[in-house]
Design a protein around this motif. Structure first.
Motif, PDB file in Angstrom:
ATOM      1  N   UNK A 177      50.513  61.692  37.525  1.00 30.34           N
ATOM      2  CA  UNK A 177      49.634  61.051  38.501  1.00 30.34           C
ATOM      3  C   UNK A 177      48.256  61.676  38.373  1.00 30.34           C
ATOM      4  N   UNK A 178      47.251  60.852  38.544  1.00 33.80           N
ATOM      5  CA  UNK A 178      45.882  61.289  38.338  1.00 33.80           C
ATOM      6  C   UNK A 178      45.021  60.912  39.528  1.00 33.80           C
ATOM      7  N   UNK A 179      43.997  61.702  39.770  1.00 30.47           N
ATOM      8  CA  UNK A 179      43.025  61.431  40.816  1.00 30.47           C
ATOM      9  C   UNK A 179      41.636  61.674  40.241  1.00 30.47           C
ATOM     10  N   UNK A 180      40.609  61.243  40.965  1.00 29.61           N
ATOM     11  CA  UNK A 180      39.231  61.469  40.543  1.00 29.61           C
ATOM     12  C   UNK A 180      38.322  61.266  41.739  1.00 29.61           C
ATOM     13  N   UNK A 181      37.113  61.747  41.591  1.00 28.34           N
ATOM     14  CA  UNK A 181      36.079  61.627  42.604  1.00 28.34           C
ATOM     15  C   UNK A 181      35.434  60.244  42.474  1.00 28.34           C
ATOM     16  N   UNK A 182      35.360  59.517  43.583  1.00 28.44           N
ATOM     17  CA  UNK A 182      34.828  58.152  43.541  1.00 28.44           C
ATOM     18  C   UNK A 182      33.353  58.113  43.154  1.00 28.44           C
ATOM     19  N   UNK A 183      32.577  59.081  43.595  1.00 28.55           N
ATOM     20  CA  UNK A 183      31.159  59.124  43.190  1.00 28.55           C
ATOM     21  C   UNK A 183      31.041  59.410  41.699  1.00 28.55           C
ATOM     22  N   UNK A 184      31.877  60.330  41.217  1.00 31.10           N
ATOM     23  CA  UNK A 184      31.877  60.640  39.787  1.00 31.10           C
ATOM     24  C   UNK A 184      32.293  59.415  38.975  1.00 31.10           C
ATOM     25  N   UNK A 185      33.193  58.610  39.514  1.00 31.57           N
ATOM     26  CA  UNK A 185      33.605  57.381  38.836  1.00 31.57           C
ATOM     27  C   UNK A 185      32.411  56.432  38.688  1.00 31.57           C
ATOM     28  N   UNK A 186      31.619  56.295  39.729  1.00 33.02           N
ATOM     29  CA  UNK A 186      30.426  55.439  39.657  1.00 33.02           C
ATOM     30  C   UNK A 186      29.446  55.957  38.609  1.00 33.02           C
ATOM     31  N   UNK A 187      29.251  57.262  38.593  1.00 37.07           N
ATOM     32  CA  UNK A 187      28.353  57.875  37.604  1.00 37.07           C
ATOM     33  C   UNK A 187      28.892  57.673  36.198  1.00 37.07           C
ATOM     34  N   UNK A 188      30.199  57.850  36.025  1.00 43.54           N
ATOM     35  CA  UNK A 188      30.807  57.668  34.711  1.00 43.54           C
ATOM     36  C   UNK A 188      30.620  56.232  34.229  1.00 43.54           C
ATOM     37  N   UNK A 189      30.820  55.259  35.117  1.00 43.24           N
ATOM     38  CA  UNK A 189      30.628  53.851  34.736  1.00 43.24           C
ATOM     39  C   UNK A 189      29.194  53.603  34.273  1.00 43.24           C
ATOM     40  N   UNK A 190      28.238  54.180  34.994  1.00 40.70           N
ATOM     41  CA  UNK A 190      26.829  54.000  34.651  1.00 40.70           C
ATOM     42  C   UNK A 190      26.482  54.666  33.325  1.00 40.70           C
ATOM     43  N   UNK A 191      26.989  55.884  33.133  1.00 46.29           N
ATOM     44  CA  UNK A 191      26.590  56.670  31.971  1.00 46.29           C
ATOM     45  C   UNK A 191      27.385  56.385  30.704  1.00 46.29           C
ATOM     46  N   UNK A 192      28.563  55.757  30.844  1.00 46.18           N
ATOM     47  CA  UNK A 192      29.445  55.592  29.681  1.00 46.18           C
ATOM     48  C   UNK A 192      29.892  54.143  29.485  1.00 46.18           C
ATOM     49  N   UNK A 193      28.928  53.238  29.536  1.00 47.02           N
ATOM     50  CA  UNK A 193      29.175  51.853  29.150  1.00 47.02           C
ATOM     51  C   UNK A 193      30.191  51.114  29.994  1.00 47.02           C
ATOM     52  N   UNK A 194      30.256  51.435  31.278  1.00 47.50           N
ATOM     53  CA  UNK A 194      31.149  50.711  32.171  1.00 47.50           C
ATOM     54  C   UNK A 194      32.561  51.256  32.227  1.00 47.50           C
ATOM     55  N   UNK A 195      32.857  52.329  31.493  1.00 47.25           N
ATOM     56  CA  UNK A 195      34.201  52.904  31.528  1.00 47.25           C
ATOM     57  C   UNK A 195      34.429  53.635  32.846  1.00 47.25           C
ATOM     58  N   UNK A 196      35.532  53.319  33.489  1.00 50.56           N
ATOM     59  CA  UNK A 196      35.896  54.014  34.722  1.00 50.56           C
ATOM     60  C   UNK A 196      36.757  55.222  34.384  1.00 50.56           C
ATOM     61  N   UNK A 197      36.890  56.121  35.337  1.00 54.07           N
ATOM     62  CA  UNK A 197      37.765  57.269  35.127  1.00 54.07           C
ATOM     63  C   UNK A 197      39.214  56.822  35.002  1.00 54.07           C
ATOM     64  N   UNK A 198      39.574  55.741  35.659  1.00 51.03           N
ATOM     65  CA  UNK A 198      40.934  55.198  35.543  1.00 51.03           C
ATOM     66  C   UNK A 198      41.243  54.765  34.113  1.00 51.03           C
ATOM     67  N   UNK A 199      40.222  54.428  33.331  1.00 54.36           N
ATOM     68  CA  UNK A 199      40.435  54.027  31.944  1.00 54.36           C
ATOM     69  C   UNK A 199      41.017  55.165  31.101  1.00 54.36           C
ATOM     70  N   UNK A 200      40.936  56.388  31.587  1.00 56.82           N
ATOM     71  CA  UNK A 200      41.506  57.512  30.868  1.00 56.82           C
ATOM     72  C   UNK A 200      43.009  57.661  31.037  1.00 56.82           C
TER      73      UNK A 200
END
Length: 98
Positions: free
Chosen positions: A4-27
């Motif tokens: 099971x995995x978790x992540x920070x929702x703000x970090x997810x938004x930043x990741x999407x912006x900085x890495x071509x739309x990839x969400x942390x869930x994509x990992x």
């Protein structure tokens, strides 16, 4: 067993912006689904972090930074970053030398 995995929702938004739309869930498919994934310790000073490279949906090679699932946290790991693998990382993955 699927982790099971978790992540920070703000970090997810930043990741999407900085890495071509990839969400942390994509990992998650890399961490839970690629039997050929390769991991190494991350040298970040924050502590116990890992870099894992692997395939998602059999078409996209991703580089994932994460913590290990921890029994003290009910077996939950934290995904920190997800991006497409660089050409050098792709070569290392293909050669098993990551």
């Amino acid at each position: 067993m699927i982790s099971r995995w978790t992540w920070n929702l703000r970090k997810d938004q930043t990741n999407r912006r900085d890495h071509g739309g990839l969400s942390l869930a994509d990992g998650m498919p890399v961490l839970d689904g690629d039997p050929h994934q390769l991991s190494r310790p991350d040298t970040h000073p924050d502590g116990d972090r890992w870099q894992t490279i692997g395939m998602a949906l059999d078409v996209l090679l991703l580089f994932v930074v994460h913590t290990e699932p921890d029994d003290r946290r009910d077996g939950i790991g934290r995904i920190i970053s997800v991006r497409r693998a660089s050409p050098q990382e792709r070569k290392a993955y293909e050669e098993g030398a990551f």
